[in-house]
Design a protein around this motif. Structure first.
Motif, PDB file in Angstrom:
ATOM      1  N   PHE A   1       0.853  -1.188   0.000  1.00 23.58           N
ATOM      2  CA  PHE A   1       0.000   0.000   0.000  1.00 23.58           C
ATOM      3  C   PHE A   1       0.889   1.239   0.000  1.00 23.58           C
ATOM      4  CE2 PHE A   1      -2.165  -3.451   2.104  1.00 23.58           C
ATOM      5  CZ  PHE A   1      -3.463  -3.398   1.608  1.00 23.58           C
ATOM      6  N   THR A   2       0.582   2.189  -0.882  1.00 25.74           N
ATOM      7  CA  THR A   2       1.398   3.403  -0.932  1.00 25.74           C
ATOM      8  C   THR A   2       0.521   4.654  -0.855  1.00 25.74           C
ATOM      9  OG1 THR A   2       1.370   3.490  -3.368  1.00 25.74           O
ATOM     10  CG2 THR A   2       3.215   2.337  -2.326  1.00 25.74           C
ATOM     11  N   ILE A   3       1.165   5.741  -0.417  1.00 21.71           N
ATOM     12  CA  ILE A   3       0.527   7.058  -0.377  1.00 21.71           C
ATOM     13  C   ILE A   3       1.322   8.010  -1.270  1.00 21.71           C
ATOM     14  CG2 ILE A   3      -0.416   6.778   1.950  1.00 21.71           C
ATOM     15  CD1 ILE A   3       1.963   8.466   2.974  1.00 21.71           C
ATOM     16  N   ILE A   4       0.670   9.091  -1.662  1.00 25.21           N
ATOM     17  CA  ILE A   4       1.346  10.164  -2.394  1.00 25.21           C
ATOM     18  C   ILE A   4       1.843  11.200  -1.399  1.00 25.21           C
ATOM     19  CG2 ILE A   4       1.024  12.092  -4.008  1.00 25.21           C
ATOM     20  CD1 ILE A   4       1.077   9.467  -5.440  1.00 25.21           C
ATOM     21  N   LYS A   5       3.106  11.570  -1.511  1.00 24.12           N
ATOM     22  CA  LYS A   5       3.678  12.628  -0.676  1.00 24.12           C
ATOM     23  C   LYS A   5       3.967  13.837  -1.555  1.00 24.12           C
ATOM     24  CE  LYS A   5       6.645  11.649   2.511  1.00 24.12           C
ATOM     25  NZ  LYS A   5       7.877  11.165   3.211  1.00 24.12           N
ATOM     26  N   TYR A   6       3.364  14.957  -1.215  1.00 21.37           N
ATOM     27  CA  TYR A   6       3.583  16.193  -1.966  1.00 21.37           C
ATOM     28  C   TYR A   6       4.768  16.947  -1.373  1.00 21.37           C
ATOM     29  CZ  TYR A   6      -0.932  15.336  -4.134  1.00 21.37           C
ATOM     30  OH  TYR A   6      -1.966  14.775  -4.833  1.00 21.37           O
ATOM     31  N   LYS A   7       5.698  17.307  -2.220  1.00 17.34           N
ATOM     32  CA  LYS A   7       6.878  18.039  -1.777  1.00 17.34           C
ATOM     33  C   LYS A   7       6.629  19.543  -1.902  1.00 17.34           C
ATOM     34  CE  LYS A   7      10.807  16.093  -3.009  1.00 17.34           C
ATOM     35  NZ  LYS A   7      11.871  15.559  -3.887  1.00 17.34           N
ATOM     36  N   ASN A   8       7.607  20.328  -1.473  1.00 15.52           N
ATOM     37  CA  ASN A   8       7.461  21.775  -1.521  1.00 15.52           C
ATOM     38  C   ASN A   8       7.385  22.268  -2.962  1.00 15.52           C
ATOM     39  OD1 ASN A   8       7.557  22.089   1.271  1.00 15.52           O
ATOM     40  ND2 ASN A   8       9.794  22.148   1.284  1.00 15.52           N
ATOM     41  N   PRO A   9       6.541  23.273  -3.235  1.00 18.82           N
ATOM     42  CA  PRO A   9       6.458  23.832  -4.595  1.00 18.82           C
ATOM     43  C   PRO A   9       7.797  24.368  -5.075  1.00 18.82           C
ATOM     44  CG  PRO A   9       4.589  24.541  -3.269  1.00 18.82           C
ATOM     45  CD  PRO A   9       5.534  23.861  -2.327  1.00 18.82           C
TER      46      PRO A   9
END
Length: 367
Positions: free
Chosen positions: A221-229
């Protein structure tokens, strides 16, 4: 789907039955070796899906690239979806997106030390990669290749979007499935992507039960990690003037991806308001689109405003002379990565690395 199912449901369902028959016949031809799958001497890892649209193939491919490239000489190969060229092309960091496609260009720019290539014929593509003896490639990652059965991967990874379970869907064009759910038997690894950060243990057990896995398959199972713009037009905007933890902005959001819902949810964290211009997946922006973007941005009645887009869209926005129309706008893209839930990262890493180690060509072991 965008098509009105209420209006055209019966017609679409009939087309789905015809499409399903064609896909079943094609798969049977491969299953009975009437059509043959080519095996290669290097370990081949295939990443793909059954569902049309974004399941997170590119960030998962990039994760595996980063995992392997410190120990092995890695190459990636995709068809270069929506590119305006044909045949085998090796991607460079300064390649034109219209020639190689947005996703291969993204992978190359994020991993300039690996070989990234495109070819709609994966067999020829792999042969071209392996023909360069100077590179001595030790493993190849095929992006979006679950249905490309002319190549037999040693390890097949199937991605399933948590928000679009296979059991709830139908074949194209009535639904979004490229082939029936039972085709998952070809996968060695199944990853449920875009998971919520937390789900109850009983919800996980229900997911596992619904998938009806085979004994040889591993589930992650994986999640999406949003990085800094990240700033798009360097020299035009200074990052020092913007904080995405302390301030909120009126945002013009530009997307040309299959499903922007999760991105919108993330952007709300640092937005006062969101004006969303949505385009088709892999859309090539035209002059009228740049003018629309500029006019829409100028009409936002607040000086504290910015443009946000995805990393994939950034390459298509930036890779044209028309981008000069918007280069004075404070514009940012948001990179993404994936991470594993339930402390499964080490188990996944071990499975991938051990597969490549055990199947690496003998000639490259001593190189």
């Amino acid at each position: 789907m965008a098509v009105n199912k209420k209006k055209y449901g019966v017609f679409l369902y009939i087309l789905s039955l015809i499409y399903g028959t064609i896909i079943l016949f094609r798969n049977l031809l491969f299953d009975f070796n009437i059509l043959t799958s080519k095996e290669f001497s290097v370990p081949i890892i295939s990443i793909g899906n059954i569902t049309v649209g974004g399941t997170g193939k590119t960030p998962h491919a990039e994760y595996i690239v980063r995992l392997l490239k410190s120990e092995f000489r890695v190459a990636t190969l995709s068809r270069g979806y929506k590119r305006k060229s044909r045949g085998y092309i090796e991607v460079e960091t300064d390649s034109k997106v219209i020639v190689v496609g947005d996703e291969p260009l993204q992978i190359k720019n994020n991993n300039p030390d690996i070989t990234v290539s495109v070819d709609e014929n994966r067999v020829y593509g792999i042969k071209n990669i392996l023909s360069d003896k100077g590179k001595n490639i030790q493993t190849i990652i095929l992006d979006d290749a679950f249905q490309h059965r002319y190549v037999k991967p040693g390890l097949s990874i199937l991605l399933i979007d948590f928000n679009r379970q296979l059991k709830d869907d139908h074949l194209l064009p009535y639904g979004d499935l490229r082939e029936k759910e039972k085709s998952k038997i070809r996968a060695n690894i199944i990853i449920i992507t875009k998971m919520p950060n937390e789900i109850k243990p009983i919800e996980r057990r229900i997911l596992e039960k619904d998938l009806r896995l085979y004994p040889f398959q591993n589930l992650y199972f994986t999640i999406i990690k949003y990085k800094n713009p990240v700033i798009i037009f360097h020299g035009k905007t200074s990052a020092i003037n913007y904080s995405f933890t302390k301030n909120k902005y009126d945002i013009l959001l530009i997307t040309g991806i299959a499903n922007p819902a999760e991105l919108i949810k993330h952007v709300k964290k640092f937005s006062l308001s969101i004006t969303h211009l949505a385009f088709k997946d892999h859309y090539y922006f035209k002059e009228k689109d740049f003018n629309k973007i500029l006019n829409t941005f100028n009409n936002i009645n607040n000086n504290n405003k910015i443009l946000i887009t995805t990393e994939k869209d950034m390459y298509r926005l930036r890779d044209t002379q028309l981008c000069k129309l918007i280069e004075n706008i404070p514009a940012f893209y948001i990179p993404i990565e994936i991470d594993f839930l339930y402390n499964d990262k080490n188990r996944f890493n071990k499975q991938i690395v051990e597969y490549v180690r055990k199947n690496k060509p003998i000639s490259s072991i001593y190189s």
